[in-house]
Design a protein around this motif. Structure first.
Motif, PDB file in Angstrom:
ATOM      1  N   LYS A  96      -5.451  -0.892  -7.087  1.00 25.75           N
ATOM      2  CA  LYS A  96      -6.758  -0.437  -6.596  1.00 25.75           C
ATOM      3  C   LYS A  96      -6.509   0.831  -5.792  1.00 25.75           C
ATOM      4  N   THR A  97      -7.404   1.798  -5.940  1.00 21.43           N
ATOM      5  CA  THR A  97      -7.235   3.048  -5.198  1.00 21.43           C
ATOM      6  C   THR A  97      -8.463   3.317  -4.346  1.00 21.43           C
ATOM      7  N   LEU A  98      -8.241   4.051  -3.260  1.00 18.74           N
ATOM      8  CA  LEU A  98      -9.345   4.459  -2.394  1.00 18.74           C
ATOM      9  C   LEU A  98      -8.943   5.713  -1.644  1.00 18.74           C
ATOM     10  N   MET A  99      -9.924   6.411  -1.158  1.00 16.14           N
ATOM     11  CA  MET A  99      -9.677   7.599  -0.348  1.00 16.14           C
ATOM     12  C   MET A  99      -9.807   7.211   1.119  1.00 16.14           C
ATOM     13  N   THR A 100      -8.845   7.646   1.921  1.00 20.17           N
ATOM     14  CA  THR A 100      -8.900   7.355   3.352  1.00 20.17           C
ATOM     15  C   THR A 100      -9.852   8.338   4.031  1.00 20.17           C
ATOM     16  N   THR A 101     -10.181   8.064   5.279  1.00 22.63           N
ATOM     17  CA  THR A 101     -11.072   8.960   6.012  1.00 22.63           C
ATOM     18  C   THR A 101     -10.414  10.316   6.273  1.00 22.63           C
TER      19      THR A 101
ATOM     20  N   LYS B 130      -5.242   9.733  -0.696  1.00 19.95           N
ATOM     21  CA  LYS B 130      -5.493   8.679  -1.676  1.00 19.95           C
ATOM     22  C   LYS B 130      -4.489   7.562  -1.448  1.00 19.95           C
ATOM     23  N   LYS B 131      -4.997   6.334  -1.355  1.00 22.40           N
ATOM     24  CA  LYS B 131      -4.160   5.172  -1.092  1.00 22.40           C
ATOM     25  C   LYS B 131      -4.277   4.200  -2.257  1.00 22.40           C
ATOM     26  N   ALA B 132      -3.141   3.654  -2.670  1.00 26.18           N
ATOM     27  CA  ALA B 132      -3.108   2.659  -3.744  1.00 26.18           C
ATOM     28  C   ALA B 132      -2.703   1.316  -3.145  1.00 26.18           C
TER      29      ALA B 132
ATOM     30  N   GLN C  50       0.848  -1.182   0.000  1.00 24.40           N
ATOM     31  CA  GLN C  50       0.000   0.000   0.000  1.00 24.40           C
ATOM     32  C   GLN C  50       0.892   1.243   0.000  1.00 24.40           C
TER      33      GLN C  50
ATOM     34  N   LYS D 285      -3.465  12.877  -4.992  1.00 25.58           N
ATOM     35  CA  LYS D 285      -4.906  12.728  -5.254  1.00 25.58           C
ATOM     36  C   LYS D 285      -5.233  12.638  -6.736  1.00 25.58           C
TER      37      LYS D 285
ATOM     38  N   LYS E 279      -4.583   5.196 -11.972  1.00 24.74           N
ATOM     39  CA  LYS E 279      -4.059   3.836 -11.805  1.00 24.74           C
ATOM     40  C   LYS E 279      -2.922   3.523 -12.779  1.00 24.74           C
TER      41      LYS E 279
END
Length: 82
Positions: free
Chosen positions: A51-56, A60-62, A23, A28, A32
């Motif tokens: 895969k990417t997602l936004m943390t709380t 942005k985390k990959a 990870q 931001k 990908k």
């Protein structure tokens, strides 16, 4: 520079051990394909999925999977984290 730094938590380490995924916190606006290219360029290992997602906290985390099962551990070892 798209990659900021490896995201290393207890949960991230469990994912590394069970699924051989790393990870990273990334910019931001990073896509990908850009993340994949940069990781392959810097670390010399083939990336299979990103895969990417936004943390709380709004980062942005990959989550990156590699073709070689040992690649994730080798990369963290090279960075001095493991």
């Amino acid at each position: 520079m798209i990659l900021k730094y490896p995201f290393v938590t207890e949960k991230a380490m469990m994912t590394l051990e069970s699924q051989s995924k790393l990870q990273f916190l990334v910019r931001k606006e990073a896509t990908k394909p850009q993340i994949k290219r940069e990781i392959e360029k810097f670390f010399g290992h083939d990336v299979t999925t990103v895969k990417t997602l936004m943390t709380t906290k709004g980062h942005k985390k990959a989550i990156v999977s590699f073709a070689d099962q040992k690649a994730a551990e080798e990369i963290l070892s090279r960075l001095g984290i493991m």
